[in-house]
Write an enzyme that holds these catalytic residues in place. Structure first.
Site, short mmCIF file in Angstrom:
data_model
loop_
_atom_site.label_atom_id
_atom_site.label_comp_id
_atom_site.label_asym_id
_atom_site.label_seq_id
_atom_site.Cartn_x
_atom_site.Cartn_y
_atom_site.Cartn_z
N TRP A 3 0.83 -1.21 0.00
CA TRP A 3 0.00 0.00 0.00
C TRP A 3 0.87 1.25 0.00
CZ3 TRP A 3 -3.71 1.70 4.58
CH2 TRP A 3 -4.35 2.88 4.22
N TYR B 128 -4.29 1.27 -4.57
CA TYR B 128 -3.09 1.76 -3.89
C TYR B 128 -2.29 2.62 -4.88
CZ TYR B 128 -4.00 -1.94 -0.43
OH TYR B 128 -4.57 -2.76 0.51
N GLN C 241 -8.59 -11.16 4.55
CA GLN C 241 -7.62 -10.14 4.91
C GLN C 241 -8.31 -9.16 5.84
OE1 GLN C 241 -4.83 -6.76 2.77
NE2 GLN C 241 -5.07 -8.74 1.76
N TYR D 176 -3.64 -7.48 8.32
CA TYR D 176 -3.01 -6.25 7.84
C TYR D 176 -2.96 -5.21 8.95
CZ TYR D 176 -7.50 -3.76 6.74
OH TYR D 176 -8.72 -3.13 6.78
N ARG E 110 -0.18 0.65 11.48
CA ARG E 110 0.28 1.69 10.55
C ARG E 110 1.46 2.48 11.12
NH1 ARG E 110 -5.57 3.31 7.76
NH2 ARG E 110 -6.32 1.18 7.79
N ALA F 291 7.15 -1.92 3.60
CA ALA F 291 8.53 -1.44 3.69
C ALA F 291 8.74 -0.43 2.57
CB ALA F 291 9.53 -2.59 3.55
N ARG F 292 9.28 0.73 2.92
CA ARG F 292 9.51 1.78 1.93
C ARG F 292 10.89 1.70 1.31
NH1 ARG F 292 6.24 6.73 2.68
NH2 ARG F 292 4.73 6.45 4.35
#
Length: 329
Positions: free
Chosen positions: A21, A57, A186, A214, A219, A291-292
């Protein structure tokens, strides 16, 4: 990282799933594509072979990035999980299906929508099949049985391997399960949000439906890195999220202070401790974790390098029961 079977299917996934996302850029304050691709590559290198995404997303951007990762890593090496039924309108006219509220995003899972969406996702992902296809949100305008009949056809055509739901009630899951072999749900689940323990979790355990949890880190709140004075940038949706408002933010940080000694003893981060606890929870098949960049991906993969003892779990649970913000169990 040993794979786990998803529900009653023959599909096996990694117990940590790369949640895609945030890399879509929208609603998370932006993200760099190069970093996102490196994050997916690093995740795969460390055993996280499953990626969960959705058309909405980043309005197609996340799926396109996942498609680039597939091309680099190889389709046969990955399990691709995506969704349908949560659409948007653009000036170009994509997904112009009925909406009751005239909003920018809306639920629609009618036959024409599903057929168009699967083709669009396959194109963005650069593949000819999807491992797990999930209805993103309930559609009040279409009986779920009709939607499942279309998915059954797509499964017979080989375009999807397995069928799941996301954000659906037990009643809707029962109806879906009467038409197809429902393999997963989910659902949002974390130490401070345990609402699914009331009915969804027991139902899924009884029916052997896998649960993809999730937001196990709520977050980012459960990483311990969100201080009381932290400010969110750009369009980051967390600025108005109840979990990040006071007194919830301070209550959660106080809880994290109580379980931090376990993380220190284990020589792991709080995030790794939280992810490990989530995956060990009864009925949870896998945890979806974003993960960014490559560093975050590496930290995520280390979450399963240890096993919590029964005593440690009891300590965590005792503290957790004091702070849960909205578990409704």
């Amino acid at each position: 990282m040993e794979k786990v079977q998803l529900g009653k299917s023959d599909l096996k996934i990694s117990p940590i799933v790369f949640g895609a996302w945030a890399i879509g850029g929208q609603a998370w304050g932006g993200n760099e594509d190069k970093d996102a691709l490196e994050a997916m590559q690093k995740s795969y290198d460390l055993g996280i072979t499953s990626i969960d995404t959705a058309p909405v997303y980043g309005f197609g951007h996340s799926e396109s990035l996942v498609g680039k990762a597939i091309k680099e890593i190889g389709r046969d090496n990955l399990e691709i999980l995506t969704k349908f039924g949560f659409n948007w309108k653009t000036e170009k006219g994509e997904y112009q299906f009925p909406t009751s509220d005239g909003g920018k995003t809306y639920a629609y899972a009618g036959r024409d929508g599903v057929i168009q969406e699967v083709e669009d996702s396959l194109k963005r992902l650069g593949t000819d099949y999807i491992d797990l296809y999930q209805i993103h949100r309930p559609d009040a305008t279409t009986p779920i049985e009709e939607t499942m009949e279309v998915l059954k056809e797509l499964q017979q055509q080989g375009k999807i391997r397995a069928i799941g739901v996301s954000n659906h009630t037990v009643e809707l899951m029962k109806r879906a399960n009467s038409v197809i072999n429902l393999v997963s749900s989910q659902s949002p689940y974390s130490m401070v949000y345990r609402k699914i323990e009331k009915d969804i979790l027991p139902y899924c355990i009884e029916e052997n439906v896998g649960i993809l949890a999730y937001s196990p880190l709520q977050r980012g709140l459960l990483t311990g890195k969100i201080s009381s004075d932290h400010e969110f940038k750009g369009d980051d949706h967390r600025a108005n999220n109840k979990f990040f408002k006071e007194p919830n933010r301070s209550r959660t940080n106080a809880f994290l202070d109580q379980i931090k000694p376990i993380a220190i003893e284990r020589r792991v981060t709080l995030a790794q401790l939280v992810i490990n606890w989530t995956v060990q929870r009864e009925g949870i098949t896998a945890a979806l974790v974003g993960a960014r960049n490559a560093k975050q991906a590496e930290e995520n993969a280390k979450s399963l390098s240890f096993t919590l003892s029964e005593k440690e779990i009891q300590t965590i649970n005792a503290e957790m029961d004091k702070v849960v913000i909205d578990h409704e169990v």
